[in-house]
Design an enzyme around this catalytic site. Structure first.
Site, short mmCIF file in Angstrom:
data_model
loop_
_atom_site.label_atom_id
_atom_site.label_comp_id
_atom_site.label_asym_id
_atom_site.label_seq_id
_atom_site.Cartn_x
_atom_site.Cartn_y
_atom_site.Cartn_z
N HIS A 35 0.74 -1.19 0.00
CA HIS A 35 0.02 -0.02 0.19
C HIS A 35 0.97 1.17 0.01
O HIS A 35 2.19 1.33 -0.09
CB HIS A 35 -0.97 0.13 1.19
CG HIS A 35 -0.16 0.09 2.48
ND1 HIS A 35 -0.36 -1.24 3.29
CD2 HIS A 35 0.47 0.85 3.09
CE1 HIS A 35 0.54 -0.80 4.48
NE2 HIS A 35 0.86 0.47 4.32
P1 TYD Z 1 -2.14 -4.30 7.53
O1 TYD Z 1 -2.31 -2.80 7.20
O2 TYD Z 1 -2.68 -5.50 6.89
O3 TYD Z 1 -0.53 -4.44 8.03
P2 TYD Z 1 0.76 -4.53 6.74
O4 TYD Z 1 0.71 -3.05 6.21
O5 TYD Z 1 2.05 -4.83 7.45
O6 TYD Z 1 0.40 -5.64 5.65
O7 TYD Z 1 -2.64 -4.28 9.10
C1 TYD Z 1 -2.87 -5.44 9.78
C2 TYD Z 1 -4.33 -5.21 10.96
O8 TYD Z 1 -3.63 -4.45 11.89
C3 TYD Z 1 -5.23 -4.73 9.90
O9 TYD Z 1 -6.37 -5.19 10.37
C4 TYD Z 1 -5.26 -3.00 10.57
C5 TYD Z 1 -4.56 -3.22 11.90
N1 TYD Z 1 -3.73 -1.94 12.18
C6 TYD Z 1 -4.32 -1.20 13.10
O10 TYD Z 1 -5.23 -1.42 13.72
N2 TYD Z 1 -3.57 0.03 13.58
C7 TYD Z 1 -2.26 0.06 12.83
O11 TYD Z 1 -1.65 1.13 13.44
C8 TYD Z 1 -1.91 -0.77 11.75
C9 TYD Z 1 -0.52 -0.38 11.11
C10 TYD Z 1 -2.69 -1.80 11.57
#
Ligand code: TYD
Length: 132
Positions: free
Chosen positions: A50
């Site tokens: 992303h």
């Molecule tokens: P995700 O965006 O999939 O992580 P990555 O970028 O590493 O692939 O996030 C995983 C989960 O964590 C998703 O359900 C959202 C949650 N999350 C939060 O609640 N707060 C945060 O600060 C972050 C980064 C993720």
């Protein structure tokens, strides 16, 4: 040629080990609103995929190592973070993926904003469209 934007933190190291201090608007170039960390990442896992519209982040492997793919929509570069004394600045509108995590990797990320799903661009096509 795009270059990774590393921040080299001052290390206070002596016979007792090492210490790094992170301060907002000092060695971290924004006000720190959120800290999260990624750990226990299984082998062959790739995460991220992303870009953020506004959020700025600094990633630090406080333990172990992992690799980053950074893509500004024109160029892709890869780099490896493997030191608790080095930060990688992830600017807004930079597509990023993380991979090749070591077993012991703890990737800590400092962010300029609270978690906001509306700030994410999660489709690569959508990212390229927003850049161009
Ligand atoms: P995700 O965006 O999939 O992580 P990555 O970028 O590493 O692939 O996030 C995983 C989960 O964590 C998703 O359900 C959202 C949650 N999350 C939060 O609640 N707060 C945060 O600060 C972050 C980064 C993720």
């Amino acid at each position: 040629m795009m270059e990774p934007k590393y921040i080299h933190f001052k290390e206070f190291a002596d016979g007792r080990g090492g210490l790094v201090a992170l301060e907002q608007n000092q060695n971290i170039p924004f006000e720190i609103k959120r800290v999260y960390y990624i750990y226990g990442t299984p082998e062959n896992t790739r995460r991220g995929f992303h870009a953020h519209k506004d959020l700025e982040q600094v990633a630090i492997c406080v333990k172990g190592a992992c690799s980053f793919l950074l893509d500004d929509g024109r160029e892709k570069i890869e780099c490896r973070l493997d030191s608790p004394a080095t930060g990688l600045l992830i600017d807004r509108m930079l597509w990023h993926e993380m991979y090749d995590f070591t077993d012991d990797c703890v990737l800590m990320v400092l962010a300029s904003g609270l978690y906001d799903e509306a700030d994410y661009i999660r489709g690569y096509g959508q990212f390229l469209k927003a850049i161009n």
